[in-house]
Enzyme design. Structure first.
Site, PDB file in Angstrom:
ATOM      1  N   GLY A  97      -0.625  -9.035 -10.927  1.00 26.18           N
ATOM      2  CA  GLY A  97      -0.177  -7.976 -10.012  1.00 26.18           C
ATOM      3  C   GLY A  97       0.535  -8.584  -8.812  1.00 26.18           C
ATOM      4  N   HIS A  98      -0.085  -9.629  -8.237  1.00 27.46           N
ATOM      5  CA  HIS A  98       0.584 -10.339  -7.144  1.00 27.46           C
ATOM      6  C   HIS A  98       1.888 -10.949  -7.651  1.00 27.46           C
ATOM      7  CE1 HIS A  98      -3.840 -10.693  -6.025  1.00 27.46           C
ATOM      8  NE2 HIS A  98      -3.343 -10.059  -4.981  1.00 27.46           N
TER       9      HIS A  98
ATOM     10  N   GLN B  97     -10.247  -5.901   7.989  1.00 25.52           N
ATOM     11  CA  GLN B  97     -10.184  -4.754   7.093  1.00 25.52           C
ATOM     12  C   GLN B  97     -11.453  -4.557   6.271  1.00 25.52           C
ATOM     13  OE1 GLN B  97      -6.589  -6.237   4.948  1.00 25.52           O
ATOM     14  NE2 GLN B  97      -7.647  -5.622   3.090  1.00 25.52           N
TER      15      GLN B  97
HETATM   16  P1  AMP Z   1      -4.786  -7.953  -2.372  1.00 24.10           P
HETATM   17  O1  AMP Z   1      -4.712  -9.429  -2.522  1.00 24.10           O
HETATM   18  O2  AMP Z   1      -5.740  -7.295  -3.309  1.00 24.10           O
HETATM   19  O3  AMP Z   1      -4.914  -7.510  -0.947  1.00 24.10           O
HETATM   20  O4  AMP Z   1      -3.357  -7.416  -2.845  1.00 24.10           O
HETATM   21  C1  AMP Z   1      -2.173  -7.933  -2.302  1.00 24.10           C
HETATM   22  C2  AMP Z   1      -1.037  -7.056  -2.731  1.00 24.10           C
HETATM   23  O5  AMP Z   1      -0.969  -7.027  -4.160  1.00 24.10           O
HETATM   24  C3  AMP Z   1      -1.209  -5.613  -2.285  1.00 24.10           C
HETATM   25  O6  AMP Z   1       0.044  -5.093  -1.870  1.00 24.10           O
HETATM   26  C4  AMP Z   1      -1.693  -4.935  -3.522  1.00 24.10           C
HETATM   27  O7  AMP Z   1      -1.379  -3.570  -3.578  1.00 24.10           O
HETATM   28  C5  AMP Z   1      -0.969  -5.694  -4.595  1.00 24.10           C
HETATM   29  N1  AMP Z   1      -1.668  -5.557  -5.891  1.00 24.10           N
HETATM   30  C6  AMP Z   1      -2.982  -5.750  -6.118  1.00 24.10           C
HETATM   31  N2  AMP Z   1      -3.279  -5.484  -7.407  1.00 24.10           N
HETATM   32  C7  AMP Z   1      -2.115  -5.108  -7.997  1.00 24.10           C
HETATM   33  C8  AMP Z   1      -1.755  -4.692  -9.318  1.00 24.10           C
HETATM   34  N3  AMP Z   1      -2.653  -4.625 -10.306  1.00 24.10           N
HETATM   35  N4  AMP Z   1      -0.469  -4.376  -9.557  1.00 24.10           N
HETATM   36  C9  AMP Z   1       0.457  -4.446  -8.565  1.00 24.10           C
HETATM   37  N5  AMP Z   1       0.181  -4.823  -7.309  1.00 24.10           N
HETATM   38  C10 AMP Z   1      -1.086  -5.149  -7.023  1.00 24.10           C
END
Ligand code: AMP
Length: 403
Positions: A36-37, A61
């Site tokens: 996703g990242h 947060q």
């Molecule tokens: P996090 O590390 O969970 O704070 O996520 C960092 C960024 O990656 C944020 O903008 C999330 O929305 C995005 N993100 C997390 N999981 C996914 C996913 N499965 N698909 C797309 N973007 C994601």
């Protein structure tokens, strides 16, 4: 991949990248990187920007009793993944480098920060906003990339960029899922194999909501209730919310139409999981996936078309305020297919909502208004389809995209 751990080294590295004529695409994360990242970083590259990553588990947060201390961390794995995903620069702030003191200034978007996840996580989005705005100020990216997976976060940061006029374009990126449909999340690491199977109930609940809409249901409460019931009967799942709302204001419309967000949250084992789908719902017939910002040149053209639509509306309907024009442009954003009747119906929804209901354009009725907007849209999109020009070059007379 260049790794920096303090603001001075970050500024130096950014200056070098910019001196070589590159734009910067910032991807803020909390690490424990997954595909996703990776999609966010890839999207920055597709948009012609250098992907710059930050990894910071932001204490602001997390609420008391949440998972800050046990949030998964794996620096070596993250750096290898970042390299694989094409990041050119990674900022991993040492200690208090990014947040040296507890901020005195609190950024609040009361309506957006009251709903959905904020009910269970009071203060969460204020903490996100504090760090995102600091990162924007330090990195000064051309665009910042956020996942649609965190739909409320995306709505908040879009509004932040708009209201504070920070000059950063916010781009939302579609959710990346595992083969079985589970949305990728660092928090999936908390799930046992059995819980992981149970967690599929979130995506299944969203499918139930989509099914109700496909069957013609347009009442948000009825769609939400169907999703909630599905979650409630799923073994091992404790539902938190299930909602059908607009993806920008996160409020329930009177009727589901146009831009729609189906969102669910639930606990599975010790993990709190969220998931959502974004749809464009026509007057009747099946919904299509909502694509806000297509990558690269197409996305740039869509932005130009929106700006152009706003400019044309300002010309032809000067009595309407900027908020109204923005609401109209927002409401029509990302539609797969639009026609005159849909524009009229979407406008009826926008005009009928809250304070916008009092806005009338020179006493015109809805049909005349719809004709003006429809006309403006067609001329705006005709302009946006001019032969491709260099990315970032905007035709004369069109304000630069900010959102
Ligand atoms: P996090 O590390 O969970 O704070 O996520 C960092 C960024 O990656 C944020 O903008 C999330 O929305 C995005 N993100 C997390 N999981 C996914 C996913 N499965 N698909 C797309 N973007 C994601």
């Amino acid at each position: 991949l260049r790794v920096v751990r303090d603001r001075r080294a970050l500024a130096q590295a950014l200056a070098e990248l910019r001196a070589a004529g590159n734009g910067i695409g910032l991807v803020p994360t909390m690490g424990y990187l997954h595909a996703g990242h990776g999609a966010l970083l890839a999207r920055a590259a597709e948009d012609g920007l250098l992907p710059v990553l930050s990894i910071f588990v932001n204490p602001l947060q997390f609420g008391a009793g949440e998972d800050f201390a046990r949030y998964p961390r794996d620096e070596a794995g993250d750096l290898a993944a970042a390299e694989r995903f094409g990041a050119v620069l990674a900022y991993l702030p040492d200690g208090d480098d990014l947040v040296p003191e507890r901020p005195e200034v609190v950024i609040r978007a009361p309506a957006l920060m009251r709903r959905l996840d904020a009910r269970a996580r009071p203060g969460h989005f204020e903490g996100v906003a504090a760090v995102v705005v600091r990162l924007w100020g330090i990195v000064r990216p051309d665009a910042a990339y956020f996942g649609e997976k965190d739909a409320q976060q995306l709505a908040v940061v879009r509004r932040l960029a708009r209201d504070l006029a920070v000059g950063v374009r916010v781009v939302g990126v579609p959710t990346v899922r595992d083969a079985d449909g589970l949305a990728l999340s660092s928090r999936n690491a908390y799930l046992s194999p059995g819980e992981r199977r149970q967690a599929l109930a979130l995506r299944a609940a969203l499918a139930v909501g989509e099914g109700r809409i496909a069957a013609g249901e347009r009442r948000p409460a009825a769609v939400a209730e169907a999703m909630r019931r599905h979650l409630a009967q799923a073994p091992g799942v404790t539902p938190e919310y299930a909602e059908a709302v607009g993806p920008d204001r996160l409020d329930r419309p009177r009727r589901i139409l146009g831009r729609t967000l189906l969102a669910v949250a639930a606990r599975v084992g010790t993990a709190r999981l969220i998931d959502n789908v974004r749809l464009w719902v026509p007057l009747d017939g099946p919904a299509t996936p909502l694509v806000d910002d297509p990558p690269g040149e197409a996305g740039r053209r869509a932005q130009v078309a929106r700006r152009r639509l706003e400019a044309v509306l300002a010309e032809r309907a000067p009595q309407a305020g900027v908020a109204w024009r923005r609401a109209v442009c927002d409401a029509l954003r990302g539609a797969a297919a639009l026609d005159g009747p849909t524009v009229r119906a979407v406008l009826a929804q926008v005009v009928g909502r809250g304070p916008l209901g009092t806005v009338r354009i020179g006493g015109r009725d809805l049909d005349e208004l719809a004709a003006v907007v429809w006309d403006a849209m067609r001329s705006a999109s005709a302009i946006s389809k001019e032969p491709s020009r260099k990315l970032g070059e905007i035709p004369k007379g069109v304000p630069r995209p900010q959102d």
